[in-house]
Design a protein around this motif. Structure first.
Motif, PDB file in Angstrom:
ATOM      1  N   SER A 106       0.839  -1.205   0.000  1.00  0.00           N
ATOM      2  CA  SER A 106       0.000   0.000   0.000  1.00  0.00           C
ATOM      3  C   SER A 106       0.871   1.251   0.000  1.00  0.00           C
ATOM      4  O   SER A 106       0.402   2.319  -0.377  1.00  0.00           O
ATOM      5  N   ASP A 201      -6.734   5.282   4.655  1.00  0.00           N
ATOM      6  CA  ASP A 201      -5.717   4.228   4.671  1.00  0.00           C
ATOM      7  C   ASP A 201      -6.158   3.179   5.697  1.00  0.00           C
ATOM      8  O   ASP A 201      -6.085   3.415   6.907  1.00  0.00           O
ATOM      9  N   TYR A 204      -5.020  -1.503   8.695  1.00  0.00           N
ATOM     10  CA  TYR A 204      -5.288  -2.361   9.864  1.00  0.00           C
ATOM     11  C   TYR A 204      -6.764  -2.672  10.062  1.00  0.00           C
ATOM     12  O   TYR A 204      -7.159  -3.190  11.099  1.00  0.00           O
ATOM     13  N   THR A 227      -4.147  -3.413   2.381  1.00  0.00           N
ATOM     14  CA  THR A 227      -2.879  -4.106   2.120  1.00  0.00           C
ATOM     15  C   THR A 227      -2.965  -5.603   2.405  1.00  0.00           C
ATOM     16  O   THR A 227      -3.804  -6.038   3.210  1.00  0.00           O
ATOM     17  N   SER A 229      -0.274  -6.930   3.661  1.00  0.00           N
ATOM     18  CA  SER A 229       0.902  -7.072   4.525  1.00  0.00           C
ATOM     19  C   SER A 229       0.580  -7.460   5.961  1.00  0.00           C
ATOM     20  O   SER A 229       1.461  -7.939   6.673  1.00  0.00           O
ATOM     21  N   ARG A 238       4.688  -7.797  -0.976  1.00  0.00           N
ATOM     22  CA  ARG A 238       4.411  -6.411  -1.360  1.00  0.00           C
ATOM     23  C   ARG A 238       3.185  -6.298  -2.265  1.00  0.00           C
ATOM     24  O   ARG A 238       3.297  -6.164  -3.477  1.00  0.00           O
TER      25      ARG A 238
HETATM   26  N1  PMP Z   1      -0.328   2.444   6.007  1.00  0.00           N
HETATM   27  C1  PMP Z   1      -0.077   2.283   7.303  1.00  0.00           C
HETATM   28  C2  PMP Z   1      -0.893   3.047   8.285  1.00  0.00           C
HETATM   29  C3  PMP Z   1       0.945   1.422   7.722  1.00  0.00           C
HETATM   30  O1  PMP Z   1       1.230   1.276   9.022  1.00  0.00           O
HETATM   31  C4  PMP Z   1       1.683   0.703   6.760  1.00  0.00           C
HETATM   32  C5  PMP Z   1       2.775  -0.263   7.194  1.00  0.00           C
HETATM   33  N2  PMP Z   1       4.008   0.305   7.383  1.00  0.00           N
HETATM   34  C6  PMP Z   1       1.400   0.928   5.412  1.00  0.00           C
HETATM   35  C7  PMP Z   1       0.375   1.790   5.059  1.00  0.00           C
HETATM   36  C8  PMP Z   1       2.183   0.285   4.299  1.00  0.00           C
HETATM   37  O2  PMP Z   1       2.073  -1.071   4.272  1.00  0.00           O
HETATM   38  P1  PMP Z   1       2.454  -1.928   2.981  1.00  0.00           P
HETATM   39  O3  PMP Z   1       3.264  -1.047   2.051  1.00  0.00           O
HETATM   40  O4  PMP Z   1       3.239  -3.069   3.505  1.00  0.00           O
HETATM   41  O5  PMP Z   1       1.164  -2.322   2.368  1.00  0.00           O
END
Ligand code: PMP
Length: 373
Positions: A106, A201, A204, A227, A229, A238
């Motif tokens: 993301s 965003d 979480y 995401t 992740s 990624r």
């Molecule tokens: N947004 C927030 C609020 C995050 O904490 C993170 C993680 N560092 C990300 C975006 C990016 O995550 P990723 O690039 O792994 O999807």
């Protein structure tokens, strides 16, 4: 935070009569202060609770595909449309494919969105305590910004986002606080800003947040970013995505295809789609993490910690007597990595990722011993 070296590295030589002295190549360099990611340990045996990764493996379907992966496909460029992945996301969230944009995590999606939508010269808005990449992108792209302060309990003051602006970005749930603002507040901000694009965003959101996705059909100026992740355990792959109006997604794609067509590699497309389709495994993983988080909240509270009510896979915890920086150092020495953000508002908190049950017990047992001394 690391600072880039801003010194002039020309050697001081004897002064010559040279009125038309040439400028150094360095005077044309784009100077930026980069984002500092959480530390990736270089030795084995570390309990890693510092970057909000998932402590459980990805879906077994990903493992199966990885085992069968034919490297011959790597001869060819990947599908620039990442269609398989886009289709699986569209199906899961019941939106049209033209409402889905994918990227390399993301971070990539957010960076593209900043570049695409925040182009008015008016300041964009995001809170003073939030994901520390937002100001880095704003500076990189020359986007002016303002950072309205969260209130004393780290809550968003919606009035701050109902003033003139060139765009808005809100992490919900927020990082590093873990707090989730209700959807009604998000809707007021989106509906009150028809002249700006609003990015929510939701890195979480799967751990108990309230997603703004239902609003996407109603507001053309809303872009929701998620995401693979965290809840999908694929930080190493990624993969990130945005869902918005077809018009906003078209704008994003135009900028992305003016930059790099082939960002999503073949394994990410295939394995990401497989992960998205394994709903049962996803739910099971998220529920395990939520249960451990609630247990950790109770245990940490009993040890004298306090924290906002986290709807994420981390806690933002402060101890009643021991400074966070001291605890951070002691934990690190014991091989337990958590995240510490120096600064006036964040400097007495630790951001602790929710790990497995065993990792959580190891963390608690260290803290019980340390706090008794
Ligand atoms: N947004 C927030 C609020 C995050 O904490 C993170 C993680 N560092 C990300 C975006 C990016 O995550 P990723 O690039 O792994 O999807």
């Amino acid at each position: 935070m690391e600072q880039t070296d801003r010194t002039d590295c020309r050697t001081a030589g004897p002064k010559r009569e040279a009125p038309e002295e040439k400028a150094s190549w360095e005077s044309g360099v784009r100077r930026v202060v980069p984002y500092t990611p959480g530390e990736q340990p270089r030795r084995a045996g570390i309990i890693k609770l510092n970057t909000n990764e998932c402590p459980y493996p990805p879906s077994p379907r990903v493992k199966r595909l990885a085992a069968e992966f034919e490297t011959d496909v790597l001869r060819l460029y990947p599908d620039p449309e990442a269609s398989l992945l886009v289709k699986s996301i569209a199906r899961r969230f019941q939106v049209k494919e033209e409402q889905v944009f994918v990227g390399v995590g993301s971070d990539d999606v957010l960076a593209m969105a900043f570049l695409t939508f925040f182009n008015t010269g008016r300041p964009i808005l995001f809170p003073d305590v939030t994901y520390s990449f937002y100001d880095v992108w704003a500076n990189l792209f020359g986007i002016p910004f303002r950072r309205p302060a969260l209130d004393g309990n780290f809550r968003l003051k919606k009035e701050d986002y109902l003033t003139e602006n060139g765009g808005i970005v809100i992490a919900n749930p927020n990082a590093p606080t873990g707090i989730c603002e209700p959807l009604s507040v998000i809707e007021e901000i989106v509906s009150g800003n028809p002249g700006s694009l609003v990015i929510i965003d939701e890195a979480y959101v799967d751990f108990g947040g309230e997603s703004a996705l239902p609003l996407v059909e109603k507001y053309e100026n809303l872009l929701v970013v998620q995401t693979f992740s965290k809840s999908r355990a694929m930080a190493g792959m990624r993969i990130g995505f945005a869902i918005g109006s077809p018009k906003a997604v078209r704008c994003l794609r135009d900028v992305k295809f003016s930059f790099n067509s082939y960002t999503m590699d073949a394994p990410s497309i295939a394995w990401g789609a497989a992960s998205m389709e394994d709903e049962a495994y996803f739910q099971e993983t998220v529920e395990k993490i939520k249960a451990t988080r609630e247990y950790l909240k109770g245990q940490l509270a009993a040890l004298g910690f306090s924290f906002p009510d986290s709807r994420t896979n981390f806690l933002f915890a402060s101890h009643e007597s021991i400074p966070a920086q001291e605890l951070f150092g002691a934990l690190k020495e014991a091989g337990i990595y958590v995240r510490y953000f120096p600064g006036e508002r964040t400097g007495n908190f630790l951001r602790i990722t929710v790990g497995t049950e065993e990792q959580t017990e190891a963390l608690l047992s260290f803290l019980r011993g340390y706090l008794k001394q």
